[in-house]
Design a protein around this motif. Structure first.
Motif, PDB file in Angstrom:
ATOM      1  N   ASP A 264      53.933  54.418  46.228  1.00  0.00           N
ATOM      2  CA  ASP A 264      53.463  52.734  46.193  1.00  0.00           C
ATOM      3  C   ASP A 264      52.318  52.761  45.409  1.00  0.00           C
ATOM      4  OD1 ASP A 264      55.090  50.807  47.127  1.00  0.00           O
ATOM      5  OD2 ASP A 264      54.317  50.993  49.588  1.00  0.00           O
ATOM      6  N   ARG A 265      52.116  51.728  44.549  1.00  0.00           N
ATOM      7  CA  ARG A 265      50.568  52.247  44.262  1.00  0.00           C
ATOM      8  C   ARG A 265      49.410  51.542  44.982  1.00  0.00           C
ATOM      9  NH1 ARG A 265      50.881  53.595  38.493  1.00  0.00           N
ATOM     10  NH2 ARG A 265      48.654  54.403  38.276  1.00  0.00           N
ATOM     11  N   HIS A 293      54.694  39.751  36.271  1.00  0.00           N
ATOM     12  CA  HIS A 293      55.230  41.620  36.204  1.00  0.00           C
ATOM     13  C   HIS A 293      55.882  42.075  37.398  1.00  0.00           C
ATOM     14  CE1 HIS A 293      52.099  42.746  33.027  1.00  0.00           C
ATOM     15  NE2 HIS A 293      51.897  41.775  33.233  1.00  0.00           N
ATOM     16  N   GLU A 295      58.109  43.638  37.535  1.00  0.00           N
ATOM     17  CA  GLU A 295      58.423  45.469  37.813  1.00  0.00           C
ATOM     18  C   GLU A 295      57.821  45.508  38.557  1.00  0.00           C
ATOM     19  OE1 GLU A 295      57.126  43.467  34.916  1.00  0.00           O
ATOM     20  OE2 GLU A 295      55.715  44.926  33.621  1.00  0.00           O
ATOM     21  N   TYR A 296      56.655  44.925  39.088  1.00  0.00           N
ATOM     22  CA  TYR A 296      55.897  45.648  40.063  1.00  0.00           C
ATOM     23  C   TYR A 296      56.062  44.804  41.978  1.00  0.00           C
ATOM     24  CZ  TYR A 296      52.892  47.571  36.093  1.00  0.00           C
ATOM     25  OH  TYR A 296      52.031  47.651  35.070  1.00  0.00           O
ATOM     26  N   LYS A 299      56.108  47.591  44.179  1.00  0.00           N
ATOM     27  CA  LYS A 299      55.805  48.536  43.590  1.00  0.00           C
ATOM     28  C   LYS A 299      54.609  49.721  44.257  1.00  0.00           C
ATOM     29  CE  LYS A 299      59.115  50.493  40.967  1.00  0.00           C
ATOM     30  NZ  LYS A 299      60.545  49.570  39.904  1.00  0.00           N
ATOM     31  N   VAL A 300      53.564  47.946  44.016  1.00  0.00           N
ATOM     32  CA  VAL A 300      51.814  48.500  44.308  1.00  0.00           C
ATOM     33  C   VAL A 300      51.726  47.103  45.335  1.00  0.00           C
ATOM     34  CG1 VAL A 300      50.876  47.073  43.068  1.00  0.00           C
ATOM     35  CG2 VAL A 300      52.332  47.989  41.510  1.00  0.00           C
ATOM     36  N   VAL A 422      47.010  45.659  35.056  1.00  0.00           N
ATOM     37  CA  VAL A 422      48.201  46.040  34.092  1.00  0.00           C
ATOM     38  C   VAL A 422      47.165  47.370  33.585  1.00  0.00           C
ATOM     39  CG1 VAL A 422      49.740  46.123  32.726  1.00  0.00           C
ATOM     40  CG2 VAL A 422      49.460  43.530  34.169  1.00  0.00           C
ATOM     41  N   LEU A 425      47.255  50.218  35.782  1.00  0.00           N
ATOM     42  CA  LEU A 425      48.516  50.880  36.058  1.00  0.00           C
ATOM     43  C   LEU A 425      49.108  51.756  34.970  1.00  0.00           C
ATOM     44  CD1 LEU A 425      50.199  47.674  38.305  1.00  0.00           C
ATOM     45  CD2 LEU A 425      49.162  50.072  39.640  1.00  0.00           C
ATOM     46  N   ASP A 426      48.464  51.415  34.055  1.00  0.00           N
ATOM     47  CA  ASP A 426      49.379  52.895  33.019  1.00  0.00           C
ATOM     48  C   ASP A 426      48.222  53.337  32.341  1.00  0.00           C
ATOM     49  OD1 ASP A 426      51.497  50.385  33.061  1.00  0.00           O
ATOM     50  OD2 ASP A 426      51.236  49.245  31.013  1.00  0.00           O
TER      51      ASP A 426
END
Ligand code: GDG
Length: 472
Positions: A264-265, A293, A295-296, A299-300, A422, A425-426
């Protein structure tokens, strides 16, 4: 011997009582660390409220005796004074207006009277110990009248004043019914300091529009005295946060965090409970992130610490309820069986836990609506011994004037905060490191010890300048 007297609303201690005995626990706050080297020396003193009501005179004597062992001197406040001076005028009038949230402000005569009287109470205690030639350094918005009150009694004494919260633009400041009295009180100082150039400019502007004074550049001429107003951005104990990164207790906690969060972030958020800190807007931005998003999802994680503060003031209680509600909604809406989007704590933690979190978090999200400086942002930067990690910082925090390599956002722009998350994170590691190195250099150099030295040296220079003017 010439001594320095530090004055702040709170003493840097907490008192606990067991079986009629009082035990002191010294605070590790940034200001206490920075001023520690000053007040502990020789016959220097720190004057302030010890943090709880002590009514019994014998108990007051006991506490005073204990405090005096470490150069601390108490100002005892009654519950009524705490209600009207501290919670009332300081936190329900000055705090909202100075943080540009005037809709929350109350203007009550009874609170103003208590504010005046408690400032007098501080004055009386100081006058018992102050002698001509001493240096007095007064801190923050609870004591705005004190410089003027001491000046009236001791015209020659050296007085510095530093304000830790913003000074608002004239249009906001003028709302306060007692605006002239407040400015006159502040102008009892010889040197006045603020965190940012804007605060300094706002003060000079308010003084020149409200009082019959002359201002030229950063000097105010008032009652035949020249008062210097300057910007002193406060730093933190950089070395302490660097060193905590290799403390065995911190390393163990980082290990635990790694085991818990695995891939996890982590986005970290740490504040006192306060409407000026933008906590609700931050939650909205995080919700928007998960909505736009997906997709997170899974994960976050937003790791959010809110430290209890002023929760007897109605707006703070409402804010707390609203945070509970929003966190509940977001967690219920997006959680999976194995993952919670927000880990929310309404409590404080030992500094070792903060350090572990500063070390572990990929992003630190600091989005106050207004903040004098904001030390959390600097502590995150100091803790990043690997030079990685991303700081997202509100342009309304004083720290944003220095930490220009953070991703700077307008905290009212929810979409911009979401985009900043975002981008963070990128962000490629090389760019994270380039930005973090720059910020670390700055936080390291302009640390708390530098800040104390700079202010005290400047105060001495200002006094010399004033004496030369008198001699001419
Ligand atoms: C005022 C101004 C200005 C937080 N949680 C815990 C904890 N903290 C510590 C942090 C940091 C401090 O509290 C908070 O400092 P900030 O600067 O962020 O905010 P305020 O308390 O509002 O301070 C502000 C400051 O004065 C200095 O001039 O920057 O603008 O509002 O040091 O680390 N400490 C521990 N446990 C926690 O859970 N031990």
């Amino acid at each position: 011997m010439r001594k320095t007297i530090i004055v702040s609303n709170r003493l840097p201690v907490k008192i606990s009582e067991t079986d009629g005995e009082f035990i002191l626990h010294t605070s590790e706050g940034g200001l206490a660390t920075g001023l520690g080297a000053v007040y502990r020396e020789g016959n220097n003193i720190w004057v302030g409220w010890p943090g709880q009501e002590i009514i019994d005179l014998k108990d007051q004597e006991k506490v005073t005796k204990e405090l005096r062992k470490t150069n601390l001197m108490p100002v005892f406040l009654t519950q009524e004074e705490i209600n009207n001076f501290y919670e009332g005028f300081s936190n329900e009038t000055l705090w909202p207006v100075f943080h540009y949230m005037a809709v929350y402000a109350h203007y009550e005569q009874v609170n103003w009277d208590a504010y005046y009287q408690v400032n007098q109470k501080f004055r009386d205690i100081i006058l018992k110990v102050a002698e001509p030639g001493d240096i007095i350094w007064i801190h923050d918005y609870q004591l705005l009248l004190l410089p003027g009150m001491i000046r009236a009694a001791l015209p020659e004494i050296s007085i510095g004043f530093f304000q830790h919260i913003p000074f608002p633009s004239y249009e906001l400041f003028r709302l306060i019914p007692w605006r002239a009295e407040i400015l006159e009180g502040m102008l009892g100082a010889d040197l006045m300091g603020f965190h940012t150039f804007d605060d300094t400019r706002h003060f000079l502007n308010a003084a020149s529009r409200i009082l019959p004074v002359n201002t030229s550049a950063n000097v105010v001429s008032f009652n035949d005295r020249a008062i210097v107003v300057e910007t002193f951005p406060m730093g933190i104990d950089y070395d302490k946060f660097v060193a905590l990164g290799s403390d065995p207790m911190v390393l163990q906690q980082i290990k635990n965090l790694k085991e818990n969060f695995q891939e996890d972030r982590l986005i970290l958020s740490i504040d006192r409970l306060d409407y000026s800190k933008g906590i609700l807007q931050r939650l909205q931005a995080f919700e928007l992130l998960l909505q736009l998003h997906p997709e997170y999802i899974g994960k976050v994680v937003l790791y959010m610490i809110v430290v209890p503060s002023r929760d007897t003031v109605p707006q703070y209680k409402e804010l707390r309820d609203e945070i509970d509600k929003q966190v509940g909604n977001i967690n219920a809406r997006f959680r999976t069986l194995a993952w919670h989007p927000i880990q929310y704590f309404y409590r404080s933690f030992p500094v070792e836990t903060l350090s572990a979190l500063y070390n572990f978090a990929d992003i630190c999200l600091v989005t106050p609506m207004r903040d004098g400086m904001n030390l959390v942002s600097k502590e995150y930067v100091a803790s990043r011994n690997n030079n990685d990690g991303v700081l997202i910082l509100s342009e309304m925090a004083g720290a944003s004037k220095e930490l220009i390599d953070a991703i700077i956002v307008n905290p009212n722009n929810i979409g911009a905060i979401t985009r900043a998350i975002v981008d963070a994170l990128d962000m490629p590691l090389a760019e994270q490191q380039r930005r973090m190195k720059q910020m670390r250099q700055l936080v390291s150099k302009f640390n708390i010890h530098h800040w104390v030295k700079l202010f005290m040296t400047r105060l001495q220079e200002v006094n010399e300048m004033q004496q030369n003017m008198l001699a001419r």
